[in-house]
Motif scaffolding. Structure first.
Motif, PDB file in Angstrom:
ATOM      1  N   GLY A   1     -95.162 -81.148 -29.259  1.00  0.00           N
ATOM      2  CA  GLY A   1     -94.110 -80.669 -30.139  1.00  0.00           C
ATOM      3  C   GLY A   1     -94.659 -79.909 -31.323  1.00  0.00           C
ATOM      4  O   GLY A   1     -95.607 -80.343 -31.971  1.00  0.00           O
ATOM      5  N   LEU A   2     -94.070 -78.765 -31.626  1.00  0.00           N
ATOM      6  CA  LEU A   2     -94.421 -77.967 -32.787  1.00  0.00           C
ATOM      7  C   LEU A   2     -93.140 -77.596 -33.511  1.00  0.00           C
ATOM      8  O   LEU A   2     -92.133 -77.297 -32.878  1.00  0.00           O
ATOM      9  N   ARG A   3     -93.201 -77.604 -34.834  1.00  0.00           N
ATOM     10  CA  ARG A   3     -92.048 -77.108 -35.577  1.00  0.00           C
ATOM     11  C   ARG A   3     -92.163 -75.593 -35.696  1.00  0.00           C
ATOM     12  O   ARG A   3     -93.246 -75.056 -35.966  1.00  0.00           O
ATOM     13  N   THR A   4     -91.046 -74.905 -35.507  1.00  0.00           N
ATOM     14  CA  THR A   4     -91.029 -73.454 -35.502  1.00  0.00           C
ATOM     15  C   THR A   4     -89.965 -72.924 -36.452  1.00  0.00           C
ATOM     16  O   THR A   4     -88.833 -73.423 -36.467  1.00  0.00           O
ATOM     17  N   ILE A   5     -90.344 -71.921 -37.231  1.00  0.00           N
ATOM     18  CA  ILE A   5     -89.386 -71.187 -38.062  1.00  0.00           C
ATOM     19  C   ILE A   5     -89.202 -69.812 -37.441  1.00  0.00           C
ATOM     20  O   ILE A   5     -90.175 -69.101 -37.183  1.00  0.00           O
TER      21      ILE A   5
ATOM     22  N   ILE B   1     -83.727 -70.220 -27.648  1.00  0.00           N
ATOM     23  CA  ILE B   1     -83.325 -70.697 -26.321  1.00  0.00           C
ATOM     24  C   ILE B   1     -84.539 -71.126 -25.518  1.00  0.00           C
ATOM     25  O   ILE B   1     -84.557 -72.182 -24.868  1.00  0.00           O
ATOM     26  N   ARG B   2     -85.591 -70.319 -25.548  1.00  0.00           N
ATOM     27  CA  ARG B   2     -86.800 -70.654 -24.805  1.00  0.00           C
ATOM     28  C   ARG B   2     -87.419 -71.961 -25.310  1.00  0.00           C
ATOM     29  O   ARG B   2     -87.941 -72.770 -24.517  1.00  0.00           O
ATOM     30  N   LEU B   3     -87.384 -72.191 -26.612  1.00  0.00           N
ATOM     31  CA  LEU B   3     -87.884 -73.455 -27.142  1.00  0.00           C
ATOM     32  C   LEU B   3     -87.067 -74.619 -26.608  1.00  0.00           C
ATOM     33  O   LEU B   3     -87.613 -75.642 -26.175  1.00  0.00           O
ATOM     34  N   LYS B   4     -85.750 -74.459 -26.607  1.00  0.00           N
ATOM     35  CA  LYS B   4     -84.890 -75.526 -26.093  1.00  0.00           C
ATOM     36  C   LYS B   4     -85.160 -75.781 -24.618  1.00  0.00           C
ATOM     37  O   LYS B   4     -85.157 -76.928 -24.153  1.00  0.00           O
ATOM     38  N   GLN B   5     -85.380 -74.704 -23.881  1.00  0.00           N
ATOM     39  CA  GLN B   5     -85.600 -74.846 -22.450  1.00  0.00           C
ATOM     40  C   GLN B   5     -86.889 -75.594 -22.132  1.00  0.00           C
ATOM     41  O   GLN B   5     -87.004 -76.178 -21.054  1.00  0.00           O
TER      42      GLN B   5
END
Length: 491
Positions: free
Chosen positions: A8-12, A25-29
């Motif tokens: 897991g990485l946090r992304t802004i 969307i790609r992160l969620k997928q």
């Protein structure tokens, strides 16, 4: 904050347009939910939210201007109008439950890599942190207002095409449109029969590629709904592949037979469509087809032949309170003036301040112009992704397709961080330099460098675009060369 060791990485993400929503969307997928999207506007959609001028449409086929994983059988036409495209992105926001992740009316002022993370400051002074920073800020969002004497003195309504004022009536009015790229062509085509008089101020003519003017029937939409292969045929069928291959071959080699074929098509389109010889010569460019970004239209030549339309090819002297004065003394009185004068396309993440390892300022790296390794990553700026960044394939290709492949490339780089091998990953400066040397050399052979002015060129006249084939772009994005990258904060 999610555990990096567990993946897991946090992304802004900065920007809730096409590319920003794609990244989310790609992160969620992939099962990641620790991300936030900062959007300076009031809603999603990016350029399709900002641009609402009459006649706005995408010049990429609608079925190609769709996420590959979220095809839309309901497009009304081969080239979709802007309102439909914005609606598509709004539906994607709902379908993938992204609204809770978006912070609207929030503009980013500064980003700094420090202690293995990006520290992001909003204009309101709020601070957020994440390991990954995605700049999905787009290219077409800083309107270019030309420096024309007297513009501020015009006493009647005037606005840039990206700030269209729909409260201003246009029917039966005298309208001036400055600029004749795709936007100007679309506006003129939409208003030619509505205006009492329409003057199209043309600095240089455009080659017009005939467009497919097709509205989908209910039967065709039903076919799209029930047979995914029907959509795939529009996206990647033989005809589409042939057009794509012809265009990519034409732009990378100004001496190619493919460019000669395109030149024949646009020349015949002009000859066959414009009856008046004098007007035809006004509309004939003196540069090679595709040197500027090709304009696709099935309506413009008909529009400029309407009795109310006048194509003005002279130079503007100044704007006066009630109209436009030309250098030859001609005066065009106007009720409305629209500036279809494009955008400041070299801004990218600007005006944000972005600092990388050791306080390196992105402005210093970009002192001679924006650049990025394969248009995606930047030396000294770990875990920073520029979707549709500098020197990418921004010609007549689908920017959605480009962004999807760029995200897949960047996502593979992040696997090094997810695996705990480092805090961040960024390209080596020598890798960027090698890329730029090869790119500049190849760019000089493209049609973009064949002798015209365009927004593709930098101050040295070198095209700042992808100069190789579309197939080569796909190959490069398929897997990053890890030897071109350095691991920051490796344990």
């Amino acid at each position: 904050m999610q555990d990096v060791a567990s993946g897991g990485l946090r992304t802004i993400i900065i920007g809730a347009g096409m590319a920003g929503l794609l990244a989310a969307i790609r992160l969620k997928q992939r099962g990641e939910s620790d991300f936030v999207i900062y959007e300076k506007g009031t809603s999603v959609g990016g350029t399709w939210r900002e641009n609402t001028y009459p006649g706005i449409a995408c010049d990429t086929p609608a079925h190609s201007y769709s996420y590959s994983f979220a095809l839309n059988p309901e497009w009304s036409a081969f080239y979709a109008p802007g309102e439909e495209i914005r609606g598509y992105f709004e539906r994607m926001t709902d379908r993938y439950d992204l609204a809770a992740h978006i912070r609207f009316n929030t503009e980013i002022a500064a980003c700094e890599w420090r202690d293995g993370q990006w520290h992001v400051t909003t204009k309101a002074g709020d601070i957020d942190q994440a390991q990954v920073l995605v700049a999905a800020t787009g290219v077409l969002h800083h309107p270019h207002i030309p420096d024309i004497a007297g513009l501020a003195d015009f006493e009647r309504p005037w606005f840039h095409s990206a700030r269209w004022d729909h409260s201003v009536p246009v029917d039966g009015k005298r309208i001036g449109v400055i600029g004749n790229g795709s936007t100007g062509v679309q506006i003129v085509s939409a208003l030619a029969r509505r205006a009492a008089r329409l003057v199209h101020f043309q600095r240089s003519p455009q080659w017009i590629m005939p467009a497919i003017d097709k509205t989908y029937t209910n039967e065709e939409k039903l076919d799209f709904r029930t047979d995914p292969a029907a959509i795939e045929n529009v996206r990647n069928g033989p005809e589409t592949q042939a057009r794509r291959n012809r265009f990519t071959s034409a732009i990378i080699d100004a001496e190619s037979t493919e460019l000669a074929e395109i030149e024949d098509i646009v020349a015949r389109n002009l000859e066959d469509s414009v009856r008046d010889p004098a007007l035809r010569e006004k509309l004939r460019p003196n540069y090679r087809a595709a040197c500027k970004r090709l304009v696709f239209s099935s309506r413009y030549y008909d529009a400029v032949q309407q009795p109310a339309v006048y194509v003005e090819t002279g130079a503007i002297e100044r704007i006066e309170p009630t109209g436009v004065r030309m250098k030859d003394g001609t005066f065009h009185e106007l009720d409305v003036l629209a500036l279809a004068t494009g955008f400041k396309v070299d801004q990218f993440v600007r005006p944000m301040t972005v600092r990388g390892v050791g306080g390196l300022d992105l402005e210093d790296l970009w002192a001679e112009g924006p650049r990025a390794h394969y248009a995606v990553t930047v030396p000294g700026f770990p875990n920073l992704c520029l979707l549709n960044g500098p020197t990418g394939p921004v010609g007549n290709f689908s920017l959605i397709d480009i962004a999807e492949k760029q995200w897949g490339y960047f996502d593979q780089l992040l696997d090094q961080v997810r695996a705990g091998r480092c805090q961040g990953i960024a390209p080596r400066i020598e890798a960027l330099e090698r890329y730029e040397v090869a790119r500049d050399e190849a760019a000089g052979r493209t049609v973009f460098a064949s002798g015209c002015t365009s927004w593709y060129l930098n101050e040295k006249g070198v095209p700042q675009v992808w100069p190789w084939s579309y197939g080569h772009f796909i190959e490069c994005m398929a897997a990053p060369r890890l030897e071109d990258f350095e691991l920051v904060g490796a344990g």
